[in-house]
Design a protein around this motif. Sequence first.
Motif, PDB file in Angstrom:
ATOM      1  N   UNK A  65       1.438 -18.669 -45.170  1.00 36.90           N
ATOM      2  CA  UNK A  65       2.897 -17.897 -45.256  1.00 36.90           C
ATOM      3  C   UNK A  65       3.517 -17.713 -43.919  1.00 36.90           C
ATOM      4  N   UNK A  66       4.623 -17.101 -43.567  1.00 39.55           N
ATOM      5  CA  UNK A  66       5.209 -16.915 -42.745  1.00 39.55           C
ATOM      6  C   UNK A  66       4.386 -16.225 -41.532  1.00 39.55           C
ATOM      7  N   UNK A  67       4.410 -16.891 -40.284  1.00 42.69           N
ATOM      8  CA  UNK A  67       3.625 -16.274 -39.276  1.00 42.69           C
ATOM      9  C   UNK A  67       2.397 -16.698 -38.999  1.00 42.69           C
ATOM     10  N   UNK A  68       2.074 -17.872 -39.465  1.00 43.42           N
ATOM     11  CA  UNK A  68       0.791 -18.492 -39.075  1.00 43.42           C
ATOM     12  C   UNK A  68       0.644 -19.208 -37.636  1.00 43.42           C
ATOM     13  N   UNK A  69      -0.344 -19.126 -37.058  1.00 47.03           N
ATOM     14  CA  UNK A  69      -0.667 -19.794 -35.859  1.00 47.03           C
ATOM     15  C   UNK A  69      -0.649 -21.203 -35.967  1.00 47.03           C
ATOM     16  N   UNK A  70       0.562 -21.786 -35.319  1.00 47.61           N
ATOM     17  CA  UNK A  70       0.841 -23.287 -35.491  1.00 47.61           C
ATOM     18  C   UNK A  70      -0.271 -24.170 -35.217  1.00 47.61           C
TER      19      UNK A  70
ATOM     20  N   UNK B 135       7.197 -20.272 -41.669  1.00 51.69           N
ATOM     21  CA  UNK B 135       7.385 -20.345 -39.936  1.00 51.69           C
ATOM     22  C   UNK B 135       6.163 -20.196 -39.266  1.00 51.69           C
ATOM     23  N   UNK B 136       5.879 -21.057 -38.285  1.00 48.51           N
ATOM     24  CA  UNK B 136       4.898 -21.265 -37.594  1.00 48.51           C
ATOM     25  C   UNK B 136       5.141 -20.448 -36.346  1.00 48.51           C
ATOM     26  N   UNK B 137       4.071 -19.867 -35.550  1.00 49.93           N
ATOM     27  CA  UNK B 137       4.184 -19.215 -34.248  1.00 49.93           C
ATOM     28  C   UNK B 137       3.452 -19.769 -33.231  1.00 49.93           C
ATOM     29  N   UNK B 138       3.595 -19.789 -32.190  1.00 53.06           N
ATOM     30  CA  UNK B 138       2.823 -20.020 -30.819  1.00 53.06           C
ATOM     31  C   UNK B 138       2.564 -18.555 -30.367  1.00 53.06           C
ATOM     32  N   UNK B 139       1.482 -17.888 -30.834  1.00 55.51           N
ATOM     33  CA  UNK B 139       1.211 -16.616 -30.295  1.00 55.51           C
ATOM     34  C   UNK B 139       2.268 -15.646 -31.077  1.00 55.51           C
ATOM     35  N   UNK B 140       2.993 -15.148 -29.927  1.00 58.31           N
ATOM     36  CA  UNK B 140       4.243 -14.145 -30.510  1.00 58.31           C
ATOM     37  C   UNK B 140       5.494 -14.849 -30.278  1.00 58.31           C
TER      38      UNK B 140
ATOM     39  N   UNK C 148       8.236 -17.773 -31.811  1.00 61.56           N
ATOM     40  CA  UNK C 148       8.331 -18.492 -33.017  1.00 61.56           C
ATOM     41  C   UNK C 148       8.375 -20.174 -32.680  1.00 61.56           C
ATOM     42  N   UNK C 149       7.422 -20.863 -33.541  1.00 62.09           N
ATOM     43  CA  UNK C 149       7.357 -21.990 -33.329  1.00 62.09           C
ATOM     44  C   UNK C 149       8.203 -22.992 -34.431  1.00 62.09           C
ATOM     45  N   UNK C 150       7.662 -24.028 -35.026  1.00 60.59           N
ATOM     46  CA  UNK C 150       8.575 -24.903 -35.948  1.00 60.59           C
ATOM     47  C   UNK C 150       8.233 -24.165 -37.421  1.00 60.59           C
ATOM     48  N   UNK C 151       9.172 -24.776 -38.189  1.00 59.69           N
ATOM     49  CA  UNK C 151       9.123 -24.547 -39.691  1.00 59.69           C
ATOM     50  C   UNK C 151       8.594 -25.773 -40.458  1.00 59.69           C
ATOM     51  N   UNK C 152       7.860 -25.520 -41.596  1.00 57.57           N
ATOM     52  CA  UNK C 152       7.246 -26.577 -42.157  1.00 57.57           C
ATOM     53  C   UNK C 152       7.457 -26.455 -43.760  1.00 57.57           C
ATOM     54  N   UNK C 153       7.715 -27.567 -44.315  1.00 56.40           N
ATOM     55  CA  UNK C 153       8.122 -27.523 -45.778  1.00 56.40           C
ATOM     56  C   UNK C 153       6.883 -27.467 -46.612  1.00 56.40           C
ATOM     57  N   UNK C 154       7.247 -26.362 -47.529  1.00 56.98           N
ATOM     58  CA  UNK C 154       6.111 -25.907 -48.614  1.00 56.98           C
ATOM     59  C   UNK C 154       6.089 -26.960 -49.561  1.00 56.98           C
ATOM     60  N   UNK C 155       4.986 -27.484 -50.011  1.00 61.37           N
ATOM     61  CA  UNK C 155       4.879 -28.684 -50.783  1.00 61.37           C
ATOM     62  C   UNK C 155       4.330 -28.125 -52.201  1.00 61.37           C
ATOM     63  N   UNK C 156       3.738 -27.030 -52.238  1.00 57.17           N
ATOM     64  CA  UNK C 156       3.536 -26.343 -53.657  1.00 57.17           C
ATOM     65  C   UNK C 156       3.440 -24.775 -53.646  1.00 57.17           C
ATOM     66  N   UNK C 157       4.050 -24.284 -54.299  1.00 54.26           N
ATOM     67  CA  UNK C 157       3.959 -22.754 -54.671  1.00 54.26           C
ATOM     68  C   UNK C 157       2.454 -22.215 -55.093  1.00 54.26           C
ATOM     69  N   UNK C 158       2.204 -21.196 -54.512  1.00 51.67           N
ATOM     70  CA  UNK C 158       0.810 -20.529 -54.865  1.00 51.67           C
ATOM     71  C   UNK C 158       0.513 -20.425 -56.390  1.00 51.67           C
ATOM     72  N   UNK C 159       1.823 -19.637 -56.952  1.00 57.49           N
ATOM     73  CA  UNK C 159       1.720 -19.421 -58.404  1.00 57.49           C
ATOM     74  C   UNK C 159       1.724 -20.674 -59.575  1.00 57.49           C
ATOM     75  N   UNK C 160       1.894 -21.869 -58.692  1.00 60.10           N
ATOM     76  CA  UNK C 160       1.881 -23.074 -59.497  1.00 60.10           C
ATOM     77  C   UNK C 160       0.389 -23.978 -59.065  1.00 60.10           C
ATOM     78  N   UNK C 161      -0.207 -23.348 -58.276  1.00 55.72           N
ATOM     79  CA  UNK C 161      -1.189 -24.152 -57.529  1.00 55.72           C
ATOM     80  C   UNK C 161      -2.430 -23.989 -58.526  1.00 55.72           C
TER      81      UNK C 161
END
Length: 199
Positions: free
Chosen positions: A15-20, A48-53, A55-68
């Motif tokens: 989800x948002x805030x992962x280490x890119x 949203x990705x992060x480079x430590x603290x 902001x990095x790049x944004x990545x497209x979500x391919x599948x929602x957790x509730x549908x996976x």
Amino acid sequence: MNPELNGMRVAILVTDGFEQVELTEPKRMLEQEGAVTTLVSDRYDEVQGMHHDKPGDRFPVELLLREADAHAFDAVLLPGGKVNAAKLRDIPEAQGFVQTIQEDGKPIAVICHGGWLLVSAGLVEGRTMTSVPALEQDIRNAGGNWVDEEVVVDGNMISSRTPEDIPAFNSKMVEVIAERMRANLRGTADENAVGIASS
């Protein structure tokens, strides 16, 4: 080089805030080895990705957790990032996803803070693993055996501490998933042999 993971499906839970880099480098290695990766999240559109603290790049979500459907995947990758991991561990669908992967005996590759989800899902008891040092006490309190090593393999679980460990993490991740693929192929061959013998 012949890709080792041809056709293997790997879910990447974030989800948002992962280490890119903990997403992009393992993802690149998986795809280089022939795996098909799917970015799975509770968020619509992008994460949203992060480079430590920072902001990095944004990545497209391919599948929602509730549908996976975890049964549709051959392995799961859990990148870290403190914000990402703290959010993901409280999402019931994320807990259920990794619980199903574990029940199926499929590989779980986890790095840095990603282990928080496994703690919340009740999957670290009796397991030996590593993580960013900040998770050591949480893992021990949950019944796990925490060790300070660049990569640890315990059955179907591959774990590492920080981005500096990614080369070793990637190598072991591919090795364990490839072994799972070979086991699947052996199982299919054995089933076919039994079918021929009984016909």
